[in-house]
Design a protein around this motif. Structure first.
Motif, mmCIF file in Angstrom:
data_model
loop_
_atom_site.group_PDB
_atom_site.id
_atom_site.type_symbol
_atom_site.label_atom_id
_atom_site.label_comp_id
_atom_site.label_asym_id
_atom_site.label_seq_id
_atom_site.Cartn_x
_atom_site.Cartn_y
_atom_site.Cartn_z
ATOM 1 N N PHE A 41 0.791 -1.241 0.024
ATOM 2 C CA PHE A 41 0.257 -0.058 -0.070
ATOM 3 C C PHE A 41 0.742 1.276 -0.063
ATOM 4 O O PHE A 41 0.463 2.250 -0.064
ATOM 5 N N ASN A 42 2.202 1.212 0.101
ATOM 6 C CA ASN A 42 2.929 2.233 0.071
ATOM 7 C C ASN A 42 2.849 3.480 -0.952
ATOM 8 O O ASN A 42 3.101 4.552 -1.012
ATOM 9 N N ARG A 43 2.360 2.767 -2.160
ATOM 10 C CA ARG A 43 2.131 3.560 -3.506
ATOM 11 C C ARG A 43 0.902 4.491 -3.519
ATOM 12 O O ARG A 43 0.812 5.372 -4.306
ATOM 13 N N PHE A 44 0.279 4.211 -2.174
ATOM 14 C CA PHE A 44 -1.066 5.040 -2.169
ATOM 15 C C PHE A 44 -1.022 6.126 -1.152
ATOM 16 O O PHE A 44 -0.241 6.075 -0.201
ATOM 17 N N SER A 45 -1.478 7.132 -1.855
ATOM 18 C CA SER A 45 -1.572 8.443 -0.669
ATOM 19 C C SER A 45 -2.321 8.751 0.069
ATOM 20 O O SER A 45 -2.486 9.381 0.972
ATOM 21 N N LEU A 49 -8.049 3.199 2.257
ATOM 22 C CA LEU A 49 -8.196 2.459 1.223
ATOM 23 C C LEU A 49 -9.164 1.171 1.509
ATOM 24 O O LEU A 49 -9.573 0.830 2.420
ATOM 25 N N VAL A 50 -10.017 1.207 0.374
ATOM 26 C CA VAL A 50 -11.192 0.295 0.173
ATOM 27 C C VAL A 50 -10.661 -1.029 -0.610
ATOM 28 O O VAL A 50 -10.369 -0.817 -1.905
ATOM 29 N N GLN A 83 -0.075 -3.816 8.989
ATOM 30 C CA GLN A 83 1.153 -2.924 9.263
ATOM 31 C C GLN A 83 1.193 -1.469 8.674
ATOM 32 O O GLN A 83 1.293 -0.690 9.293
ATOM 33 N N TRP A 84 0.660 -1.326 7.483
ATOM 34 C CA TRP A 84 0.590 -0.137 6.681
ATOM 35 C C TRP A 84 -0.308 0.692 7.592
ATOM 36 O O TRP A 84 -0.248 1.952 8.068
ATOM 37 N N GLU A 85 -1.689 0.170 8.180
ATOM 38 C CA GLU A 85 -2.563 0.862 8.872
ATOM 39 C C GLU A 85 -1.834 1.077 10.169
ATOM 40 O O GLU A 85 -2.234 2.546 10.694
ATOM 41 N N LYS A 86 -1.369 0.490 10.668
ATOM 42 C CA LYS A 86 -0.680 0.610 12.118
ATOM 43 C C LYS A 86 0.573 1.616 12.031
ATOM 44 O O LYS A 86 0.822 2.463 12.994
ATOM 45 N N THR A 92 -6.885 3.798 7.480
ATOM 46 C CA THR A 92 -7.869 3.015 7.696
ATOM 47 C C THR A 92 -8.079 2.101 6.417
ATOM 48 O O THR A 92 -7.946 2.582 5.176
ATOM 49 N N LEU A 93 -8.268 0.857 6.676
ATOM 50 C CA LEU A 93 -8.458 -0.090 5.751
ATOM 51 C C LEU A 93 -9.760 -0.735 6.009
ATOM 52 O O LEU A 93 -10.096 -1.099 6.853
ATOM 53 N N ILE A 94 -10.302 -0.698 4.765
ATOM 54 C CA ILE A 94 -11.842 -1.270 4.552
ATOM 55 C C ILE A 94 -11.823 -2.436 3.730
ATOM 56 O O ILE A 94 -11.442 -2.299 2.636
#
Length: 144
Positions: A41-45, A49-50, A83-86, A92-94
């Protein structure tokens, strides 16, 4: 992580969009658009993220890895997402997944395996999610 599930065409996407005040272009990744399951997910700003249609990605994993390894492969992926969320309190991941575990048991062995693995993975997601929602006919019921 927020897990949203329910029957097909029961308003899961609309409920998420309304609840989080999103549009489908903002951090929205859909298996229904034939997009591959994102690993990083590091490529998303975006902070939210859903991942929509996770049952389709689960099917891809079942086809690639079979019954025995699918659940572990999904768990590895989910750990990266968590880990991305943390790493950022704003993240927030949905996850949105259609419940395919009810109703008539499929005749084809491959579809029975997919259904079983999906049920197991949904249990794993639910145990790690901070919030779990079931949407039926556009109405939510928070179960966790």
């Amino acid at each position: 992580m927020h897990f949203v599930t329910g029957g097909a065409f029961n308003g899961k996407k609309a409920w998420v969009m309304n609840t989080y005040q999103l549009n489908k272009r903002q951090g929205w990744i859909s298996a229904y658009d034939d997009v591959s399951l994102p690993g990083n997910f590091n490529r998303f700003s975006e902070d939210i993220l859903v991942l929509e249609g996770i049952e389709k990605w689960i099917k891809d994993i079942v086809i690639q890895y079979g019954l025995e390894q699918s659940r572990g492969k999904w768990a590895e992926q989910m750990s990266k997402w968590l880990q991305w969320e943390k790493n950022n309190l704003e993240h927030t991941l949905i996850l949105i997944g259609t419940d395919i575990t009810k109703g008539i048991v499929p005749v084809e062995k491959e579809n029975r395996i997919w259904r079983d693995v999906t049920g197991w993975i949904y249990q794993d997601i639910s145990s790690r999610a901070e919030r779990v929602e079931i949407i039926w006919y556009g109405i939510n019921h928070q179960i966790k």
